[in-house]
Design a protein around this motif. Structure first.
Motif, PDB file in Angstrom:
ATOM      1  N   LEU A 160      -7.751  14.795   0.043  1.00 56.57           N
ATOM      2  CA  LEU A 160      -6.548  14.248  -0.352  1.00 56.57           C
ATOM      3  C   LEU A 160      -6.736  13.159  -1.509  1.00 56.57           C
ATOM      4  CD1 LEU A 160      -4.501  14.185   3.068  1.00 56.57           C
ATOM      5  CD2 LEU A 160      -4.369  15.959   1.322  1.00 56.57           C
ATOM      6  N   VAL A 161      -6.037  13.591  -2.330  1.00 55.46           N
ATOM      7  CA  VAL A 161      -6.077  12.518  -3.545  1.00 55.46           C
ATOM      8  C   VAL A 161      -4.709  12.015  -3.677  1.00 55.46           C
ATOM      9  CG1 VAL A 161      -6.855  12.093  -6.050  1.00 55.46           C
ATOM     10  CG2 VAL A 161      -8.092  13.718  -4.373  1.00 55.46           C
ATOM     11  N   GLN A 162      -4.443  10.593  -3.647  1.00 52.65           N
ATOM     12  CA  GLN A 162      -3.153   9.965  -4.054  1.00 52.65           C
ATOM     13  C   GLN A 162      -3.302   9.549  -5.520  1.00 52.65           C
ATOM     14  OE1 GLN A 162      -1.438   8.278  -0.049  1.00 52.65           O
ATOM     15  NE2 GLN A 162      -2.465   6.700  -0.825  1.00 52.65           N
ATOM     16  N   THR A 163      -2.080   9.832  -6.197  1.00 46.93           N
ATOM     17  CA  THR A 163      -2.155   9.827  -7.550  1.00 46.93           C
ATOM     18  C   THR A 163      -0.663   9.599  -7.987  1.00 46.93           C
ATOM     19  OG1 THR A 163      -2.746  10.561  -9.911  1.00 46.93           O
ATOM     20  CG2 THR A 163      -2.581  12.154  -8.238  1.00 46.93           C
ATOM     21  N   ARG A 164      -0.480   8.989  -9.260  1.00 42.93           N
ATOM     22  CA  ARG A 164       0.973   9.048  -9.889  1.00 42.93           C
ATOM     23  C   ARG A 164       0.541   9.787 -11.222  1.00 42.93           C
ATOM     24  NH1 ARG A 164       0.574   3.933  -7.616  1.00 42.93           N
ATOM     25  NH2 ARG A 164       2.511   3.678  -6.166  1.00 42.93           N
ATOM     26  N   HIS A 165      -0.707  10.363 -11.670  1.00 39.35           N
ATOM     27  CA  HIS A 165      -0.804  11.227 -12.777  1.00 39.35           C
ATOM     28  C   HIS A 165      -1.334  12.560 -12.224  1.00 39.35           C
ATOM     29  CE1 HIS A 165      -0.016   7.699 -15.117  1.00 39.35           C
ATOM     30  NE2 HIS A 165      -0.613   7.041 -14.404  1.00 39.35           N
ATOM     31  N   PRO A 166      -0.577  13.437 -11.593  1.00 42.15           N
ATOM     32  CA  PRO A 166      -1.277  14.525 -11.109  1.00 42.15           C
ATOM     33  C   PRO A 166      -1.572  15.641 -12.066  1.00 42.15           C
ATOM     34  CG  PRO A 166       0.942  14.587 -10.363  1.00 42.15           C
ATOM     35  CD  PRO A 166       0.522  13.348 -11.055  1.00 42.15           C
ATOM     36  N   THR A 167      -0.980  15.419 -13.276  1.00 41.03           N
ATOM     37  CA  THR A 167      -1.317  16.241 -14.627  1.00 41.03           C
ATOM     38  C   THR A 167      -2.543  16.151 -15.330  1.00 41.03           C
ATOM     39  OG1 THR A 167       0.429  15.329 -15.730  1.00 41.03           O
ATOM     40  CG2 THR A 167       1.237  17.412 -14.454  1.00 41.03           C
ATOM     41  N   HIS A 168      -2.924  14.858 -15.130  1.00 40.31           N
ATOM     42  CA  HIS A 168      -3.986  14.229 -16.199  1.00 40.31           C
ATOM     43  C   HIS A 168      -4.993  15.428 -15.899  1.00 40.31           C
ATOM     44  CE1 HIS A 168      -7.300  11.914 -17.432  1.00 40.31           C
ATOM     45  NE2 HIS A 168      -6.499  11.036 -18.133  1.00 40.31           N
ATOM     46  N   HIS A 169      -5.858  15.743 -17.052  1.00 38.65           N
ATOM     47  CA  HIS A 169      -6.795  16.720 -16.796  1.00 38.65           C
ATOM     48  C   HIS A 169      -8.002  16.316 -15.940  1.00 38.65           C
ATOM     49  CE1 HIS A 169      -8.496  14.230 -20.184  1.00 38.65           C
ATOM     50  NE2 HIS A 169      -9.625  14.733 -20.167  1.00 38.65           N
ATOM     51  N   ALA A 170      -8.335  15.055 -15.788  1.00 36.84           N
ATOM     52  CA  ALA A 170      -9.314  14.375 -15.134  1.00 36.84           C
ATOM     53  C   ALA A 170      -9.048  15.151 -13.451  1.00 36.84           C
ATOM     54  CB  ALA A 170      -9.497  13.094 -15.084  1.00 36.84           C
ATOM     55  N   LEU A 171      -7.813  15.011 -13.065  1.00 39.10           N
ATOM     56  CA  LEU A 171      -7.279  15.220 -11.684  1.00 39.10           C
ATOM     57  C   LEU A 171      -7.082  16.604 -11.453  1.00 39.10           C
ATOM     58  CD1 LEU A 171      -5.833  12.233 -12.039  1.00 39.10           C
ATOM     59  CD2 LEU A 171      -5.862  12.526  -9.679  1.00 39.10           C
ATOM     60  N   ARG A 172      -6.455  17.339 -12.661  1.00 40.43           N
ATOM     61  CA  ARG A 172      -6.391  18.722 -12.368  1.00 40.43           C
ATOM     62  C   ARG A 172      -7.576  19.612 -12.109  1.00 40.43           C
ATOM     63  NH1 ARG A 172      -5.398  21.009 -16.700  1.00 40.43           N
ATOM     64  NH2 ARG A 172      -4.895  19.453 -18.229  1.00 40.43           N
ATOM     65  N   HIS A 173      -8.692  19.182 -13.026  1.00 37.85           N
ATOM     66  CA  HIS A 173     -10.077  19.943 -12.951  1.00 37.85           C
ATOM     67  C   HIS A 173     -10.552  19.504 -11.533  1.00 37.85           C
ATOM     68  CE1 HIS A 173      -9.845  21.964 -16.384  1.00 37.85           C
ATOM     69  NE2 HIS A 173      -9.157  20.962 -17.145  1.00 37.85           N
ATOM     70  N   LEU A 218       0.792  -1.149  -0.004  1.00 37.71           N
ATOM     71  CA  LEU A 218      -0.045   0.159   0.081  1.00 37.71           C
ATOM     72  C   LEU A 218       0.853   1.323   0.081  1.00 37.71           C
ATOM     73  CD1 LEU A 218      -2.727   1.586   0.491  1.00 37.71           C
ATOM     74  CD2 LEU A 218      -2.107   1.163   3.129  1.00 37.71           C
ATOM     75  N   ALA A 219       0.510   2.185  -0.897  1.00 39.44           N
ATOM     76  CA  ALA A 219       1.409   3.192  -1.122  1.00 39.44           C
ATOM     77  C   ALA A 219       0.822   4.182   0.021  1.00 39.44           C
ATOM     78  CB  ALA A 219       1.459   3.691  -2.251  1.00 39.44           C
ATOM     79  N   TRP A 220       1.247   4.559   0.908  1.00 38.82           N
ATOM     80  CA  TRP A 220       0.386   5.585   2.106  1.00 38.82           C
ATOM     81  C   TRP A 220       1.381   6.805   2.401  1.00 38.82           C
ATOM     82  CZ3 TRP A 220      -4.323   5.129   2.870  1.00 38.82           C
ATOM     83  CH2 TRP A 220      -4.778   5.630   4.141  1.00 38.82           C
ATOM     84  N   SER A 221       0.932   7.790   1.941  1.00 40.00           N
ATOM     85  CA  SER A 221       1.690   8.903   2.073  1.00 40.00           C
ATOM     86  C   SER A 221       1.530   9.506   3.408  1.00 40.00           C
ATOM     87  CB  SER A 221       1.331  10.229   1.082  1.00 40.00           C
ATOM     88  OG  SER A 221      -0.100  10.391   1.269  1.00 40.00           O
ATOM     89  N   GLU A 222       2.725  10.324   3.848  1.00 37.16           N
ATOM     90  CA  GLU A 222       2.819  10.884   5.131  1.00 37.16           C
ATOM     91  C   GLU A 222       1.432  11.838   5.304  1.00 37.16           C
ATOM     92  OE1 GLU A 222       6.319  12.486   6.178  1.00 37.16           O
ATOM     93  OE2 GLU A 222       7.648  10.277   6.352  1.00 37.16           O
ATOM     94  N   ALA A 223       1.300  12.689   4.385  1.00 39.25           N
ATOM     95  CA  ALA A 223       0.200  13.541   4.261  1.00 39.25           C
ATOM     96  C   ALA A 223      -1.074  13.059   4.407  1.00 39.25           C
ATOM     97  CB  ALA A 223       0.000  14.116   2.812  1.00 39.25           C
ATOM     98  N   ASP A 264      -5.982   5.583  -4.217  1.00 44.51           N
ATOM     99  CA  ASP A 264      -5.435   5.355  -5.616  1.00 44.51           C
ATOM    100  C   ASP A 264      -6.552   5.879  -6.530  1.00 44.51           C
ATOM    101  OD1 ASP A 264      -4.300   4.855  -7.767  1.00 44.51           O
ATOM    102  OD2 ASP A 264      -4.034   2.682  -7.239  1.00 44.51           O
ATOM    103  N   ALA A 265      -6.371   7.216  -6.987  1.00 48.05           N
ATOM    104  CA  ALA A 265      -7.232   7.897  -8.009  1.00 48.05           C
ATOM    105  C   ALA A 265      -7.079   7.190  -9.481  1.00 48.05           C
ATOM    106  CB  ALA A 265      -6.733   9.484  -8.095  1.00 48.05           C
ATOM    107  N   ASP A 266      -5.965   6.481  -9.836  1.00 45.83           N
ATOM    108  CA  ASP A 266      -5.534   5.998 -10.920  1.00 45.83           C
ATOM    109  C   ASP A 266      -6.105   4.686 -11.568  1.00 45.83           C
ATOM    110  OD1 ASP A 266      -4.084   8.377 -10.654  1.00 45.83           O
ATOM    111  OD2 ASP A 266      -1.987   7.145 -10.348  1.00 45.83           O
ATOM    112  N   THR A 267      -7.049   3.995 -10.497  1.00 41.89           N
ATOM    113  CA  THR A 267      -7.467   2.532 -10.651  1.00 41.89           C
ATOM    114  C   THR A 267      -8.474   2.726 -12.230  1.00 41.89           C
ATOM    115  OG1 THR A 267      -9.390   3.249  -9.329  1.00 41.89           O
ATOM    116  CG2 THR A 267      -7.527   1.801  -8.443  1.00 41.89           C
ATOM    117  N   GLY A 268      -9.152   3.714 -12.340  1.00 44.42           N
ATOM    118  CA  GLY A 268      -9.769   3.676 -13.463  1.00 44.42           C
ATOM    119  C   GLY A 268      -9.460   4.666 -14.766  1.00 44.42           C
ATOM    120  N   LEU A 269      -8.181   5.163 -14.261  1.00 43.96           N
ATOM    121  CA  LEU A 269      -7.718   6.297 -15.440  1.00 43.96           C
ATOM    122  C   LEU A 269      -7.553   5.741 -16.861  1.00 43.96           C
ATOM    123  CD1 LEU A 269      -7.773   9.149 -15.184  1.00 43.96           C
ATOM    124  CD2 LEU A 269      -5.365   9.091 -14.415  1.00 43.96           C
TER     125      LEU A 269
END
Ligand code: ADP
Ligand code: ZN
Length: 804
Positions: A669-682, A475-480, A632-637
């Motif tokens: 708080l949204v954990q992602t590896r694609h923070p610049t994807h338009h779905a995440l940015r907006h 599990l990727a678990w950020s300190e934040a 993990d915001a990327d599961t369906g991206l």
């Protein structure tokens, strides 16, 4: 006199309805929409009359045996809706009606003959039948009577029914139980003027309040509702009855598992924005529609409620559609709180008998509001004034089997046919709906939350660089996120964690040879589950034990990849031992009322951390939730589907909307590896319009809806190569139509579906793109030519919501 014929739909997968001869004696009852008993091979089934006075069939036609309904069971507008669905989606009319009507009303249901007291006593066989009914306690099935008298009795019973000596009732096969009754308080007489009220209720403020509550509920309510929910005592009710202003009646009780849910009274004043939206809805011309585009927490529900109230006050009825009724108990409670027993809740846990009960009450006008998931769009509301489609963007409005209708689009058709207003509500409207706002769909905005609460700030946590907590395994678990949870728990507030993947781990892989355990029947990897241990397929339900060694290289060590809600729950339980944690996903809510139980506990504060799949993102309004975490915001991206960005945006916006609904505020708080994807940015800026504009431009080239329309032809079969070659034939056939008629349709494929195999069937698809009318022509041809039986099947999916 020439013979007359009727076409009758039966709930069977038949390409065309059957034709029957109408006996003269039933001539006035065999009308479009009426139920009839007809012979089908050696059986008697109940069907629905589609048309009368149709041409004589070529073969000898059998006779309609009986027509139990004095007036047609199915109103004309619903029959017209059925015809539209069958034509638009290319589905057989029998299957279409099967999806629309409760099965307990027809098909294998039985007809029961009930003796009516006080009617003229007939002689002969009719008299014997009537006497026999009396010995049976007043009623018996027609089939039972036929066995007793050793002859079909339809003719005799039809005659008795005509003179009012018996009544023919259709009952579902599963209801044998007697009908329970309950007490209802009903207002009597003319409504007094204000002046008269002052004298009538002098020093009896409670009695007056009860009187006026009953008035606003349309003149009657269950005694139980009045006492338990509205808080009036039995003495006040008795007082009103004693004054002759009301009477107590005993009516058939309808079994309703939602009846015990708390009814929440609505706030009593609208904000000025809500009032404006309501006024605009009231101004809608018959058949016109509006989009209620309101951010999460902007009070859309109250606008629906008030719109429904106005419609009821004009003596008309309303339908409120919600994506999944089990996930929206609050909406149901609010509707009940406002309208009490006027509301029929239609949900999947109803038995056939209960569903038929609800249908009957609506058809008779005894309930005037229907609330339910997609099939509630077919509720037989008399004089329909309004249809509300809440969360109109939800994919669950699309039916997954024939007829593959979209409830939002059916709602628009029904609203036009019946002169009702249509209100589509969402914080994240679908691109299709947004595209219609330029073309006659009025947009009503609620841009702010109630009480000028801000939308919660959304922070994207870039998992590639963010500092992480160690010791959480895969599990990727950020300190934040970790610190935010600790702080929330310390403040005794609640947190919601979204992970859109159930089970323990996404898949099992051998670290040595790389082997991944796949479902033997579907082309997807098996998910690891714990308690009970096993590998499970999320498509077909296939299960197998967890292996001890790799089946390819015999290596004893297995690695689990990806993490699911089950494992998340375990990791968090270790990390936050003092927290009360619950999990909500398909595995924990498989019992009938699983959702309600978990949400109920969360609502009263017996749960600190609620973990769940997309189920936790829907319409919940819990003011003590101050933190929402997306694990993990990327599961369906990056699913191979053109809607994957839209779905991800909607899910993030919806779940973010659960935070900060109370005075304490909240954050996301949204954990992602694609923070610049338009779905995440907006999503991070709560900018639905910005997302829609950017996504629309991506749908232009290559064109996808709403830029173009789609039909997905899915070819499936047990044999891989036979399925592939059938798909090639289907593509050629479509291309042939295009070449001949120049429709402007492009034919893509054949190609294997992204889910290339489900339940042992290989899947290929052919995608048609083009303008609606042209696609409609192909669908009509294809419905007649392509969907034949045999091991290889062709499914027509018009306006598909997924291409997987
Ligand atoms: P939405 O469906 O737009 O997300 P809701 O309808 O759930 O929002 O409303 C959010 C909250 O605001 C609810 O708790 C609701 O009771 C409350 N609310 C709505 N309208 C009003 C109002 N006019 N006055 C006070 N509270 C309101
Ligand atoms: Zn499977």
């Amino acid at each position: 006199m020439t013979a007359r014929f009727a076409r009758v739909a039966l709930p069977l997968p038949l390409a065309a309805p059957y034709t029957y001869r109408i006996p003269e004696a039933l001539g006035d009852r065999v009308l479009p929409g009426a139920r009839v008993v007809v012979p089908v091979r050696a059986r008697e089934l109940i069907g629905i009359v589609l048309e009368i006075d149709t041409p004589a069939p070529e073969a000898e036609a059998r006779e309609v045996l009986a027509a139990p309904d004095p007036t047609p069971a199915l109103p004309e507008a619903l029959l017209a809706t059925a015809r539209w669905i069958a034509g638009y989606y290319g589905s057989p009319i029998g299957l279409t009606l099967k999806a629309m009507l409760p099965s307990g009303m027809w098909g294998a249901s039985q007809v029961v003959a009930v003796r009516v007291a006080g009617a003229p006593e007939p002689g002969g066989l009719a008299g014997q039948v009537r006497d026999w009914l009396e010995q049976q306690g007043g009623e018996a099935t027609v089939a039972g009577a036929a066995r007793k008298f050793r002859r079909p009795l339809w003719d005799v019973l039809a005659r008795l029914a005509r003179v009012g000596a018996v009544e023919l009732r259709v009952v579902p096969p599963d209801t044998g139980a007697g009908v329970a009754t309950e007490r209802v308080v009903v207002l009597t007489g003319e409504s007094p003027t204000l002046l008269e009220r002052d004298t009538l209720f002098r020093r009896r403020a409670k009695r007056r309040r009860l009187y006026e509550s009953l008035e606003s509920l349309g003149g009657s309510a269950q005694v139980r509702h009045v006492v338990d929910q509205l808080g009036f005592s039995e003495a006040v009710i008795a007082g009103l009855a004693g004054q002759g202003l009301a009477r107590i009646e005993s009516v058939e009780r309808v079994r309703d598992p939602f009846a015990d849910m708390p009814a929440v009274p609505p706030p009593d004043t609208l904000t000025s924005r809500q009032a404006e939206a309501l006024a605009a809805i009231e101004r809608l011309a018959p058949g016109a529609s509006a989009l209620l585009f309101g951010v999460t927490g902007s009070g859309k529900t109250l606008v629906y409620l008030e719109a429904v109230r106005r419609v009821l006050a004009r003596g008309r009825g309303a339908i409120v559609l919600v994506p999944e009724i089990g996930l929206t108990p609050q909406t149901v409670s609010r509707l009940r709180g406002a309208f009490g027993d006027q509301v029929a809740v239609l949900h999947s846990a109803l038995s056939d008998g209960e569903r038929a009960d609800a249908w009957r009450l609506l058809r008779r006008g005894e309930r005037r509001v229907a609330v339910g998931a997609r099939s509630a769009v077919f509720a037989p509301i008399a004089d329909l004034g309004l249809i509300v489609v809440d969360e109109e963007h939800e994919a669950s409005y699309k039916n997954g089997e024939a007829p593959r209708y979209h409830a939002r689009d059916v709602a628009a058709v029904r609203a036009r046919l019946e002169g009702a207003a249509l209100v589509l509500g969402s914080a994240t409207p679908s691109l299709e709906t947004m595209a219609r706002t330029g073309q006659g769909l009025e947009t009503l905005r609620l841009p702010h939350r109630i009480g000028s609460r801000p939308l919660p700030p959304v922070e994207l946590v870039d998992l590639r660089v963010a500092p992480k907590v160690t010791g959480t395994g895969p599990l990727a678990w950020s300190e934040a996120l970790d610190q935010a949870i600790v702080a929330t728990l310390a403040r005794r507030e609640q947190a919601l964690l979204l992970l859109n993947r159930r089970g323990y781990a996404a898949f099992l892989q051998c670290p040595d040879c790389g082997e991944v355990w796949q479902c033997p029947r579907c082309s997807i990897s098996l998910t690891v589950h714990r308690a009970p241990d096993g590998l499970r397929c999320h498509y077909c339900g296939h299960e197998e034990p967890l292996p001890f060694t790799c089946r390819v290289c015999a290596n004893p060590v297995q690695q689990m990849r990806g993490i699911g809600t089950q494992q998340l729950e375990r990791v968090l339980a270790e990390r936050y031992p003092e927290a009360r944690i619950a999990r909500m996903d398909l595995d924990t809510t498989s019992t009938k009322w699983g959702h309600q139980r978990i949400l109920g506990e969360f609502e009263v504060g017996r749960i600190d951390l609620l973990i769940g799949t997309q189920m936790v993102a829907k319409g919940l309004d819990f003011p003590n939730v101050t933190l929402v975490g997306v694990v993990d915001a990327d599961t369906g991206l990056y699913l191979p589907d053109f809607r994957s960005a839209e779905r991800t945006f909607q899910l993030l916006a919806q779940v973010a909307g659960r935070a900060g609904r109370g005075p304490k505020g909240g954050r996301v708080l949204v954990q992602t590896r694609h923070p610049t994807h338009h779905a995440l940015r907006h999503a991070a800026r709560h900018d639905a319009e910005g997302f829609i504009a950017e996504e629309l431009s991506l749908r232009r080239e290559p064109p996808y809806p709403p830029e173009t329309s789609l039909v997905n032809l899915i070819v499936s079969g047990p044999d891989q190569s036979a399925t592939g070659s059938r798909a090639a034939e289907v593509a050629d056939w479509c291309q042939g139509l295009e070449d001949r008629y120049r429709l402007g349709v492009s034919v893509l494929g054949p190609a294997p579906c992204p889910l290339a195999r489900i339940k042992e069937r290989w899947r290929w698809h052919v995608l048609l793109k083009g303008e609606g009318t042209a696609l409609g022509r192909i669908v009509r041809y294809a419905a007649r030519r392509l969907t034949q039986a045999g091991p290889v099947r062709v499914i027509l999916d018009r306006d598909p919501v997924t291409l997987l």
